[in-house]
Design a protein around this motif. Structure first.
Motif, short mmCIF file in Angstrom:
data_model
loop_
_atom_site.label_atom_id
_atom_site.label_comp_id
_atom_site.label_asym_id
_atom_site.label_seq_id
_atom_site.Cartn_x
_atom_site.Cartn_y
_atom_site.Cartn_z
N ALA A 392 0.82 -1.21 0.00
CA ALA A 392 0.00 0.00 0.00
C ALA A 392 0.85 1.26 0.00
CB ALA A 392 -0.91 0.02 1.23
N ASP A 393 0.36 2.26 -0.68
CA ASP A 393 0.84 3.62 -0.50
C ASP A 393 -0.09 4.25 0.55
OD1 ASP A 393 1.18 6.41 -0.65
OD2 ASP A 393 1.76 6.34 -2.76
N VAL A 394 0.44 4.58 1.72
CA VAL A 394 -0.39 4.99 2.85
C VAL A 394 -0.27 6.48 3.16
CG1 VAL A 394 -0.44 2.70 3.89
CG2 VAL A 394 1.41 4.27 4.46
N ARG A 395 0.22 7.27 2.22
CA ARG A 395 0.39 8.69 2.49
C ARG A 395 -0.93 9.40 2.71
NH1 ARG A 395 4.24 10.18 -2.48
NH2 ARG A 395 2.81 8.66 -3.43
N THR A 396 -1.98 8.99 2.01
CA THR A 396 -3.28 9.65 2.18
C THR A 396 -3.81 9.45 3.60
OG1 THR A 396 -3.80 9.35 -0.16
CG2 THR A 396 -5.64 9.78 1.31
N ALA A 397 -3.67 8.24 4.14
CA ALA A 397 -4.12 7.99 5.51
C ALA A 397 -3.37 8.86 6.50
CB ALA A 397 -3.93 6.52 5.85
N ARG A 398 -2.08 9.04 6.26
CA ARG A 398 -1.28 9.89 7.14
C ARG A 398 -1.72 11.35 7.04
NH1 ARG A 398 4.32 10.36 4.76
NH2 ARG A 398 3.13 11.80 3.45
N ASP A 399 -1.91 11.82 5.82
CA ASP A 399 -2.18 13.25 5.62
C ASP A 399 -3.62 13.62 5.95
OD1 ASP A 399 0.41 13.41 4.75
OD2 ASP A 399 -0.10 13.38 2.61
N ARG A 400 -4.59 12.75 5.64
CA ARG A 400 -6.01 13.12 5.78
C ARG A 400 -6.65 12.57 7.04
NH1 ARG A 400 -9.47 12.78 0.55
NH2 ARG A 400 -10.55 14.38 1.77
N LEU A 401 -6.11 11.49 7.59
CA LEU A 401 -6.68 10.93 8.82
C LEU A 401 -5.77 11.14 10.02
CD1 LEU A 401 -8.03 7.46 7.58
CD2 LEU A 401 -9.21 9.67 7.61
N GLY A 402 -4.51 11.53 9.79
CA GLY A 402 -3.58 11.62 10.89
C GLY A 402 -3.26 10.25 11.47
N TRP A 403 -3.31 9.23 10.62
CA TRP A 403 -3.17 7.83 11.07
C TRP A 403 -1.88 7.21 10.57
CZ3 TRP A 403 -2.56 3.34 8.28
CH2 TRP A 403 -2.75 2.14 8.97
N ARG A 404 -1.24 6.46 11.44
CA ARG A 404 -0.10 5.63 11.07
C ARG A 404 -0.23 4.30 11.79
NH1 ARG A 404 2.24 10.73 11.36
NH2 ARG A 404 3.67 11.30 9.67
N PRO A 405 0.26 3.21 11.19
CA PRO A 405 0.23 1.93 11.90
C PRO A 405 1.20 1.95 13.07
CG PRO A 405 1.48 1.73 9.86
CD PRO A 405 0.86 3.09 9.83
#
Length: 424
Positions: A392-405
């Motif tokens: 996965a490219d997870v940059r959107t989750a980081r930028d828009r949800l403030g989420w990281r695993p």
């Protein structure tokens, strides 16, 4: 009639082992969490399984277990009980709305609370004191019983108008069955949700759980972003992609979380990692020093189910729309996962890799299920139709949800092993 099992007299020791004191304490915590989440287990079953599958390591302990049935009840957990990585305060993504601010209660309708992902989403939402949760599903333990695949949108609309949720989270669906069954539970059910929300006056936000199978096979070495053209490789991915398109085209305030390969406690025994853990448990129980496996070259982006639950919570509070990938951004070979699983299980034998098609997991056929000794290993097609690689490219989750695993794969695999070790 089924024979009645005798009530054990006194206490039964449940052995726990570890290579170092820290590992011993970690195993004890995992055992406690496992039996607390499984009220159907009995003390004799747990004690026998732990005694016959634990490795002989330098540090050992025994937890006393009394009575016959391990009893438990569902409660609102404290934030600290959910995730050892969690801070005491609830995280808020950077673009959250006013749904739960100013002391206001956020009403959440959770669909599919008893599924693999739904159970952990429910626990995460229950840990937020600002959330008032209602569970809707087909099971008897749902707050409201309703079958999305057969129920009418009108009936669900009337319920939405009565409850007036601010957020609807859909974790329902199935991974098994033919095309008709998959379409009913993964696509028709979502059509019912979308139509009901459009008719209702509640104005709820929809958080829908999609999956990486919607993308289909990827180029080895690449990271799949949300704008990739979906090409699902089987009926499951097709049914989930159709549901995503229904959500995106509904005109609702909605976000689709495309979850990559979820792992951790509760991983289904029939999943690839579940099968690996079960094969290792059988090998340790029978004293085998060699485990023959095939198809371990497949690479997947494994994300812990508790991190997925955190992403759902963040998405419920955010204003993000469209598709958001939920993964770790790192593909791991099943071969590496099997080696980590062997280490956390204390398996002292060797893993021997068989020649097999790359996208088919091959494990030994269990003699206890009627297979003769020497029966060829069983091949299981990797179920997601995504070929040999997915990341996965997870940059959107980081930028828009403030989420990281947060939870590393070794911890997820240790939890999978704990459940396999307690299985008779």
């Amino acid at each position: 009639d089924e024979p009645t099992r005798p009530e054990p007299a006194g206490l039964l020791p449940v052995p726990v082992t570890g290579t170092v004191p820290e590992a011993l304490r970690a195993q004890a915590r995992r055992l406690h969490a496992h039996v607390a989440a499984r009220p159907d287990l009995t003390v004799p079953e747990v004690a026998l399984s732990a005694a016959t599958t634990r490795s002989a390591t330098p540090h050992r302990a025994a937890a006393p277990g009394g009575g016959h049935r391990i009893r438990g009840r569902r409660r609102r957990p404290s934030p600290a009980s959910l995730d050892p990585h969690e801070e005491s305060s609830h995280e808020r993504p950077p673009d959250h709305t006013a749904r739960a601010q100013g002391g206001r209660t956020m009403r959440v309708l959770l669909i599919g609370a008893n599924g693999y992902l739904g159970r952990y989403v429910a626990d995460r939402l229950l840990a937020d004191p600002a959330v008032q949760l209602t569970a809707l599903g087909r099971g008897d333990d749902a707050d409201v019983r309703f079958d999305l695949a057969t129920g009418s949108p009108g009936a669900l609309t009337r319920f939405l108008d009565a409850v007036h949720p601010g957020v609807v989270v859909n974790c329902a669906g199935t991974t098994r069955g033919g095309a008709r069954e998959l379409t009913r539970h993964n696509t028709v059910a979502v059509a019912t949700i979308c139509e009901s929300l459009r008719r209702s006056g509640c104005g709820a936000r929809l958080v829908h759980l999609g999956c990486a199978s919607e993308y289909g096979p990827s180029q080895p070495g690449s990271s799949t972003a949300e704008d990739a053209v979906p090409r699902p490789g089987g009926p499951y991915g097709v049914s989930k992609l159709a549901a995503t398109e229904l959500v995106l085209g509904s005109g609702l305030d909605a976000v689709v979380l495309r979850v990559f390969s979820p792992v951790g406690p509760g991983t289904p025994a029939g999943s690839p990692l579940g099968r690996l853990a079960e094969a290792m448990r059988r090998a340790m129980q029978s004293g085998d020093n060699e485990l023959k496996l095939g198809g371990l070259g497949v690479q997947r982006d494994f994300v812990d189910v508790r991190d997925v639950a955190r992403a759902v919570h963040a998405a419920s509070l955010s204003a993000a729309q469209g598709v958001v990938n939920i993964g770790t951004g790192r593909a791991v070979r099943l071969r590496e996962a099997a080696a980590v699983l062997a280490r956390v299980a204390g398996f002292g034998g060797s893993l021997h890799e068989l020649d097999s098609p790359p996208a088919r997991l091959v494990i030994p056929a269990p003699a206890s299920e009627g297979h003769a000794v020497g029966t060829p290993p069983t091949a299981y097609p990797y179920p997601d139709g995504c070929g040999t690689w997915q990341q996965a490219d997870v940059r959107t989750a980081r930028d828009r949800l403030g989420w990281r695993p947060r939870i590393v794969l070794e911890e997820s695999l240790a939890d999978i092993w704990m459940e396999a070790a307690c299985r008779i």
